[in-house]
Scaffold this active site. Sequence first.
Site, PDB file in Angstrom:
ATOM      1  N   ALA A 192      44.321 -33.012 -35.147  1.00 20.43           N
ATOM      2  CA  ALA A 192      43.264 -32.003 -35.283  1.00 20.43           C
ATOM      3  C   ALA A 192      41.883 -32.597 -35.535  1.00 20.43           C
ATOM      4  O   ALA A 192      40.881 -31.922 -35.321  1.00 20.43           O
ATOM      5  CB  ALA A 192      43.620 -31.038 -36.411  1.00 20.43           C
TER       6      ALA A 192
ATOM      7  N   LEU B 219      39.863 -34.617 -28.593  1.00 21.45           N
ATOM      8  CA  LEU B 219      40.401 -33.586 -27.702  1.00 21.45           C
ATOM      9  C   LEU B 219      40.515 -32.255 -28.428  1.00 21.45           C
ATOM     10  O   LEU B 219      40.126 -31.203 -27.915  1.00 21.45           O
ATOM     11  CB  LEU B 219      41.776 -34.011 -27.183  1.00 21.45           C
ATOM     12  CG  LEU B 219      42.363 -33.021 -26.193  1.00 21.45           C
ATOM     13  CD1 LEU B 219      41.785 -33.239 -24.810  1.00 21.45           C
ATOM     14  CD2 LEU B 219      43.875 -33.124 -26.148  1.00 21.45           C
TER      15      LEU B 219
ATOM     16  N   ARG C 203      45.994 -37.161 -40.039  1.00 20.25           N
ATOM     17  CA  ARG C 203      46.282 -38.073 -41.151  1.00 20.25           C
ATOM     18  C   ARG C 203      45.288 -37.965 -42.304  1.00 20.25           C
ATOM     19  O   ARG C 203      45.667 -37.970 -43.463  1.00 20.25           O
ATOM     20  CB  ARG C 203      46.337 -39.512 -40.634  1.00 20.25           C
ATOM     21  CG  ARG C 203      47.738 -39.905 -40.249  1.00 20.25           C
ATOM     22  CD  ARG C 203      47.810 -41.346 -39.831  1.00 20.25           C
ATOM     23  NE  ARG C 203      47.171 -41.504 -38.532  1.00 20.25           N
ATOM     24  CZ  ARG C 203      47.702 -42.191 -37.527  1.00 20.25           C
ATOM     25  NH1 ARG C 203      48.865 -42.786 -37.677  1.00 20.25           N
ATOM     26  NH2 ARG C 203      47.077 -42.303 -36.384  1.00 20.25           N
TER      27      ARG C 203
ATOM     28  N   LYS D 256      42.353 -24.976 -13.966  1.00 26.30           N
ATOM     29  CA  LYS D 256      41.013 -24.672 -13.444  1.00 26.30           C
ATOM     30  C   LYS D 256      41.096 -23.540 -12.422  1.00 26.30           C
ATOM     31  O   LYS D 256      42.015 -23.476 -11.617  1.00 26.30           O
ATOM     32  CB  LYS D 256      40.407 -25.925 -12.803  1.00 26.30           C
ATOM     33  CG  LYS D 256      40.076 -27.000 -13.857  1.00 26.30           C
ATOM     34  CD  LYS D 256      39.260 -28.127 -13.290  1.00 26.30           C
ATOM     35  CE  LYS D 256      39.073 -29.231 -14.306  1.00 26.30           C
ATOM     36  NZ  LYS D 256      37.837 -29.161 -15.061  1.00 26.30           N
TER      37      LYS D 256
ATOM     38  N   GLU E  49      32.047 -38.490 -11.235  1.00 29.34           N
ATOM     39  CA  GLU E  49      31.388 -38.244 -12.521  1.00 29.34           C
ATOM     40  C   GLU E  49      30.120 -39.081 -12.579  1.00 29.34           C
ATOM     41  O   GLU E  49      30.137 -40.241 -12.168  1.00 29.34           O
ATOM     42  CB  GLU E  49      32.302 -38.633 -13.691  1.00 29.34           C
ATOM     43  CG  GLU E  49      33.229 -37.519 -14.113  1.00 29.34           C
ATOM     44  CD  GLU E  49      34.123 -37.878 -15.300  1.00 29.34           C
ATOM     45  OE1 GLU E  49      34.780 -36.969 -15.821  1.00 29.34           O
ATOM     46  OE2 GLU E  49      34.181 -39.059 -15.700  1.00 29.34           O
TER      47      GLU E  49
ATOM     48  N   HIS F  46      45.663 -35.558 -12.282  1.00 35.32           N
ATOM     49  CA  HIS F  46      44.842 -34.422 -11.832  1.00 35.32           C
ATOM     50  C   HIS F  46      44.749 -34.316 -10.299  1.00 35.32           C
ATOM     51  O   HIS F  46      45.010 -33.265  -9.726  1.00 35.32           O
ATOM     52  CB  HIS F  46      43.420 -34.525 -12.392  1.00 35.32           C
ATOM     53  CG  HIS F  46      43.355 -34.699 -13.887  1.00 35.32           C
ATOM     54  ND1 HIS F  46      44.316 -34.210 -14.733  1.00 35.32           N
ATOM     55  CD2 HIS F  46      42.430 -35.295 -14.686  1.00 35.32           C
ATOM     56  CE1 HIS F  46      43.983 -34.510 -15.983  1.00 35.32           C
ATOM     57  NE2 HIS F  46      42.843 -35.170 -15.974  1.00 35.32           N
TER      58      HIS F  46
ATOM     59  N   LYS G 264      33.789 -43.122 -11.721  1.00 37.98           N
ATOM     60  CA  LYS G 264      32.881 -42.911 -12.852  1.00 37.98           C
ATOM     61  C   LYS G 264      31.540 -43.528 -12.473  1.00 37.98           C
ATOM     62  O   LYS G 264      31.470 -44.413 -11.623  1.00 37.98           O
ATOM     63  CB  LYS G 264      33.405 -43.637 -14.088  1.00 37.98           C
ATOM     64  CG  LYS G 264      34.792 -43.166 -14.517  1.00 37.98           C
ATOM     65  CD  LYS G 264      34.759 -42.604 -15.908  1.00 37.98           C
ATOM     66  CE  LYS G 264      36.058 -41.903 -16.250  1.00 37.98           C
ATOM     67  NZ  LYS G 264      35.892 -40.721 -17.074  1.00 37.98           N
TER      68      LYS G 264
ATOM     69  N   GLN H 139      34.574 -27.937  -9.020  1.00 36.80           N
ATOM     70  CA  GLN H 139      33.485 -27.906  -9.989  1.00 36.80           C
ATOM     71  C   GLN H 139      32.364 -28.826  -9.553  1.00 36.80           C
ATOM     72  O   GLN H 139      32.623 -29.746  -8.786  1.00 36.80           O
ATOM     73  CB  GLN H 139      33.977 -28.304 -11.388  1.00 36.80           C
ATOM     74  CG  GLN H 139      34.470 -29.737 -11.449  1.00 36.80           C
ATOM     75  CD  GLN H 139      35.227 -30.072 -12.719  1.00 36.80           C
ATOM     76  OE1 GLN H 139      35.987 -29.275 -13.214  1.00 36.80           O
ATOM     77  NE2 GLN H 139      35.020 -31.261 -13.240  1.00 36.80           N
TER      78      GLN H 139
ATOM     79  N   ASP I 250      30.318 -18.639   3.267  1.00 36.46           N
ATOM     80  CA  ASP I 250      30.184 -19.144   1.902  1.00 36.46           C
ATOM     81  C   ASP I 250      30.678 -18.141   0.858  1.00 36.46           C
ATOM     82  O   ASP I 250      30.196 -17.016   0.794  1.00 36.46           O
ATOM     83  CB  ASP I 250      28.693 -19.460   1.673  1.00 36.46           C
ATOM     84  CG  ASP I 250      28.445 -20.126   0.327  1.00 36.46           C
ATOM     85  OD1 ASP I 250      29.407 -20.311  -0.439  1.00 36.46           O
ATOM     86  OD2 ASP I 250      27.289 -20.464   0.055  1.00 36.46           O
TER      87      ASP I 250
HETATM   88  C1  BG6 Z   1      40.394 -36.464 -18.381  1.00 31.24           C
HETATM   89  C2  BG6 Z   1      40.049 -37.920 -18.263  1.00 31.24           C
HETATM   90  O1  BG6 Z   1      41.777 -36.273 -18.241  1.00 31.24           O
HETATM   91  O2  BG6 Z   1      39.711 -35.733 -17.390  1.00 31.24           O
HETATM   92  C3  BG6 Z   1      38.542 -38.126 -18.357  1.00 31.24           C
HETATM   93  O3  BG6 Z   1      40.699 -38.659 -19.280  1.00 31.24           O
HETATM   94  C4  BG6 Z   1      37.829 -37.244 -17.351  1.00 31.24           C
HETATM   95  O4  BG6 Z   1      38.185 -39.484 -18.138  1.00 31.24           O
HETATM   96  C5  BG6 Z   1      38.315 -35.810 -17.479  1.00 31.24           C
HETATM   97  O5  BG6 Z   1      36.449 -37.331 -17.611  1.00 31.24           O
HETATM   98  C6  BG6 Z   1      37.725 -34.925 -16.405  1.00 31.24           C
HETATM   99  O6  BG6 Z   1      38.005 -33.581 -16.711  1.00 31.24           O
HETATM  100  P1  BG6 Z   1      36.963 -32.445 -16.347  1.00 31.24           P
HETATM  101  O7  BG6 Z   1      37.654 -31.190 -16.725  1.00 31.24           O
HETATM  102  O8  BG6 Z   1      35.721 -32.729 -17.096  1.00 31.24           O
HETATM  103  O9  BG6 Z   1      36.740 -32.572 -14.855  1.00 31.24           O
END
Ligand code: BG6
Length: 481
Positions: A13, A17, A46, A182, A216, A240, A334, A368, A394
């Site tokens: 907690a 995340l 902890r 999503k 990203e 993902h 990245k 996104q 579109d």
């Molecule tokens: C996470 C990764 O699972 O997904 C990250 O550990 C990444 O590195 C993220 O930035 C991306 O998720 P989102 O929802 O921001 O596209």
Amino acid sequence: EFTKDTVIVVFGASGDLAKKKTFPALFGLFTEDLLPSNTSIIGYARSPIELEDFRKRISSYFKTPTPELEQKAKDFVALCTYVSGNYDKDESFLNLLSHVESIEEKHETKNRLFYLAVPPSVFLPVATQLKKHLHPGDSGVARVIVEKPFGHDLASSEELQKGLAPLWTEEEIFRIDHYLGKEMVKNILPFRFSNQFINAAWNKDNIANIQISFKEPFGTEGRGGYFNDIGIIRDVMQNHLLQVLCLIGMERPVSTNAEDIRDEKVKLLRAVQPLSMDDVILGQYGASEDGTKPAYVDDETVPKDSRAVTFAALHMQIHNERWEGVPFILRAGKALDQAKVEVRIQYKDAAKGMFNSLPRNELVIRIQPSESIYAKMNSKLPGYSTKNIVTDLDLTYHDRYEGIRIPEAYESLILDCIKGVHSNFVRDDELKVSWKIFTPLLHEIENNKDIVPEIYPYGSRAPESLPKFLSERNYRRGDTE
Ligand code: BG6
């Protein structure tokens, strides 16, 4: 379904995340009145934290632009308590149990949801302790949500699964891949199968290639320590992007039932050829051209000679009737030029001979930012001209569905778990085949020190070798990307 009297315990907690995703998602569900009535939430970690500090800490991540939402945030944190303890000690979990039981005194049933936002090293100890002390047995229902990484390769993932399976049934386990929550990812199956004109042309006869891309605009800032052993392939591709590939590539499930959907995913994954170095480009970001952004190896938590991969393009081949010969290109990076996740389906050339050098049709599913689906089509320029031009059909969500709130991925998945619906969670056999596809490549990269990623500048489009890699795989760059 948990409709009332539910206790949710969030492990980890005080971690990132939980603060950034789990608690805000629970708050989102609370504001929409979607949590079961009489829900209590317990944070567990902890370090000892005073209750008031804990409440302040979690609410600092809530978005409360109106007085109503501010009030809701106060009401929500009043449902939250905090327990500190170890991740592997009986007395800690007995202490947690007595806290849970004191809440449940007023409850008719025992509905317990355990959310494990903990590092992989303590994952099994927590699952073991929970089963031992907090499973309600026949007097209630327990569910466990687990977060990636589910292992590091095929062997370690199987090891983990071997430890977990005797404790918790597949029915009770919810392996989260937040991309499955999503909005646009949830739309892939309805979009494909409920539109006959899309569905009919969804095959190798019509499609030249499929690109699934993740970009990203920031590096691993501050997460280098975590990222260095993981790399981009494990971080977002094996999970993902592969899940997106499943939804794009799978056959029509018999029904929308979770097992029917997951059966088809597994079938597709079994037809994917395991990856090797012939199928990839690997990259690592260097400093930006203007010198303002650091290279990956400038991160203090990263060894100077790190070969960690921060960009990859992978050519996935699917050997089945529908897709033989159609390249599926997964790419993720990245520190690139923009933030974007999309699926781009490029169709074969049309009307050769009649028209010269027509751009290919493309169907783009933008996951996104700004969810949308659009199609690049050819059309005659209106008026006296006989020229063809490219135009868009579109469907941009924020124009078309103004006023409809799109839930965060985590909200939608936690709600699925509350309802006991597994469709958007990863099944054990699915996990196993997905590791089978990636493990040979990951081991090759790790063991062969001669494999060195190509350096690309922070903020660039991609490593320089990408365009050639794509054109060798039947991709023709349009004017649209
Ligand atoms: C996470 C990764 O699972 O997904 C990250 O550990 C990444 O590195 C993220 O930035 C991306 O998720 P989102 O929802 O921001 O596209």
